[in-house]
Design a protein around this motif. Structure first.
Motif, PDB file in Angstrom:
ATOM      1  N   HIS A  42       0.818  -1.216   0.000  1.00 51.71           N
ATOM      2  CA  HIS A  42       0.000   0.000   0.000  1.00 51.71           C
ATOM      3  C   HIS A  42       0.850   1.263   0.000  1.00 51.71           C
ATOM      4  O   HIS A  42       2.042   1.249   0.300  1.00 51.71           O
ATOM      5  N   GLN A  43       0.204   2.363  -0.355  1.00 52.52           N
ATOM      6  CA  GLN A  43       0.842   3.678  -0.357  1.00 52.52           C
ATOM      7  C   GLN A  43       1.277   4.060   1.060  1.00 52.52           C
ATOM      8  O   GLN A  43       0.710   3.586   2.042  1.00 52.52           O
ATOM      9  N   ASN A  44       2.279   4.933   1.142  1.00 52.07           N
ATOM     10  CA  ASN A  44       2.799   5.368   2.443  1.00 52.07           C
ATOM     11  C   ASN A  44       3.023   4.166   3.360  1.00 52.07           C
ATOM     12  O   ASN A  44       2.377   4.027   4.407  1.00 52.07           O
ATOM     13  N   PRO A  45       3.924   3.286   2.991  1.00 54.49           N
ATOM     14  CA  PRO A  45       4.030   1.987   3.661  1.00 54.49           C
ATOM     15  C   PRO A  45       4.517   2.082   5.097  1.00 54.49           C
ATOM     16  O   PRO A  45       5.345   2.920   5.449  1.00 54.49           O
ATOM     17  N   SER A  63       6.436  -7.384   4.916  1.00 57.46           N
ATOM     18  CA  SER A  63       5.736  -8.402   4.138  1.00 57.46           C
ATOM     19  C   SER A  63       6.253  -8.448   2.707  1.00 57.46           C
ATOM     20  O   SER A  63       6.494  -9.528   2.140  1.00 57.46           O
ATOM     21  N   GLN A  64       6.423  -7.269   2.117  1.00 57.36           N
ATOM     22  CA  GLN A  64       6.849  -7.191   0.718  1.00 57.36           C
ATOM     23  C   GLN A  64       8.250  -7.765   0.515  1.00 57.36           C
ATOM     24  O   GLN A  64       8.459  -8.622  -0.352  1.00 57.36           O
ATOM     25  N   ILE A  84      -0.271  -8.749  -4.128  1.00 62.84           N
ATOM     26  CA  ILE A  84      -0.563  -7.486  -3.445  1.00 62.84           C
ATOM     27  C   ILE A  84      -0.744  -7.756  -1.962  1.00 62.84           C
ATOM     28  O   ILE A  84      -1.580  -8.574  -1.556  1.00 62.84           O
ATOM     29  N   LEU A  85       0.037  -7.060  -1.146  1.00 63.66           N
ATOM     30  CA  LEU A  85       0.120  -7.351   0.280  1.00 63.66           C
ATOM     31  C   LEU A  85      -0.377  -6.196   1.141  1.00 63.66           C
ATOM     32  O   LEU A  85      -0.144  -5.026   0.818  1.00 63.66           O
ATOM     33  N   ASP A  86      -1.056  -6.554   2.220  1.00 65.93           N
ATOM     34  CA  ASP A  86      -1.409  -5.594   3.277  1.00 65.93           C
ATOM     35  C   ASP A  86      -2.252  -4.434   2.762  1.00 65.93           C
ATOM     36  O   ASP A  86      -2.160  -3.328   3.276  1.00 65.93           O
ATOM     37  N   ILE A 115      -2.979 -10.901  -0.327  1.00 63.28           N
ATOM     38  CA  ILE A 115      -2.733 -11.406   1.024  1.00 63.28           C
ATOM     39  C   ILE A 115      -2.864 -10.227   1.979  1.00 63.28           C
ATOM     40  O   ILE A 115      -2.189  -9.210   1.817  1.00 63.28           O
ATOM     41  N   ASP A 116      -3.738 -10.357   2.974  1.00 62.44           N
ATOM     42  CA  ASP A 116      -4.048  -9.191   3.794  1.00 62.44           C
ATOM     43  C   ASP A 116      -4.612  -9.610   5.145  1.00 62.44           C
ATOM     44  O   ASP A 116      -5.114 -10.729   5.304  1.00 62.44           O
TER      45      ASP A 116
END
Length: 308
Positions: free
Chosen positions: A21-24, A31-32, A77-79, A100-101
């Motif tokens: 996601h943005q502004n991680p 996770s990434q 795509i994570l979180d 995956i979230d």
């Protein structure tokens, strides 16, 4: 089992792009990069990339990849609960998506969805996924990234979704080489300037019933030489005050709208956040695109709710 489905999909692609996601935060990044390194170890002949802006202050994690995606590829795509928050729109070009979230479901996107909102972090889900598939692909680096994600999103095992399963997963990562003491120092120690800034911002706290909140204007951000993504961490200023049930931090954006982070000790707040272009966990949510009027409205609603 979804772990086998995950592996079957991954095996079908030569190129894999991993998004977050943005502004991680630490969970998104842990996770990434845990995912990227595991895939690179397990499938050395595949091209595996970490995508997203390098707009964070974590020194633990490497830089994202600057690549041109060509041909067929798989997007993991994570979180990220909803597609609007995915950092890098090139996920739309993917032939297949795996999600995956650990957030409550907002959008059911992806052909494979591994989502568990009872978990304290996305990194916890990924760690268990990898352990179930092939523990021998673990390295100290992978274990460290994933434990960093767990530590940051559970606030060092202090939130309500921290379970015995969370602690067992963390223990497994320590067994694979992650140094929990070293990670705590790297993730949570701060320079003197941080303490001084924290002291200055504590003067901006407004108290209303059992709500405490801070509003950071663009003028104040510039005065303090504080970036918007760095400012978010200062919500913790109000976290340990016994008289406070709900606390929030609202940051004015360049377009004069407001983005906010809201936390609660034990009162459900994500139902309120969903009314104001947001959402999230029961006790930790975010809102965005607030006008001056809706900012006043949500503050009144949070203050009233804090008394319940």
């Amino acid at each position: 089992m979804k772990s086998n489905k995950f592996l079957n999909i991954v095996e079908n692609y030569d190129t894999i792009a991993v998004f977050r996601h943005q502004n991680p935060d630490g969970d998104a990044l842990g996770s990434q990069f845990g995912m990227v390194r595991w895939l690179q170890n397990r499938f050395p002949n595949k091209k595996v990339y970490a995508l997203g802006e390098n707009n964070h202050s974590f020194t633990l994690f490497p830089q994202s990849d600057d690549v041109e995606l060509k041909g067929e590829f798989l997007a993991i795509i994570l979180d990220t609960a909803n597609q609007a928050r995915i950092d890098d729109d090139r996920y739309e070009l993917a032939d297949q998506i795996i999600k995956i979230d650990h957030h409550p479901i907002v959008e059911d996107y992806g052909s494979l969805r591994i989502v568990d909102s009872t978990r304290g972090s996305c990194a916890e889900i990924i760690a268990d996924l990898f352990i179930n598939l092939d523990e021998y692909s673990f390295t100290e680096e992978i274990a460290s990234y994933l434990l960093a994600g767990i530590l940051t999103d559970t606030i060092r095992f202090s939130i309500e979704t921290t379970s015995s399963k969370t602690l067992r997963t963390a223990a497994n990562l320590v067994d694979y080489g992650a140094n929990i003491s070293k990670l705590n120092q790297e993730l949570f120690t701060r320079p003197k300037a941080f303490f001084e800034l924290r002291t200055r911002l504590s003067q901006e706290v407004v108290w209303k019933d059992k709500l405490a909140y801070i509003i950071l204007s663009q003028d104040l951000l510039q005065e303090l030489n504080l970036k918007e993504d760095e400012a978010k961490m200062f919500i913790s200023i109000m976290a340990d005050i016994i008289e406070v049930e709900i606390w929030a931090l609202f940051i004015e954006q360049q377009d004069q709208s407001y983005r906010g982070s809201i936390r609660s000790r034990d009162i459900t707040i994500n139902t309120i956040a969903r009314k104001y272009n947001g959402g999230g966990h029961r006790l930790a949510s975010g809102v965005r695109d607030l006008t001056t009027l809706t900012l006043e409205e949500i503050i009144k609603e949070l203050a009233k709710t804090s008394l319940s």
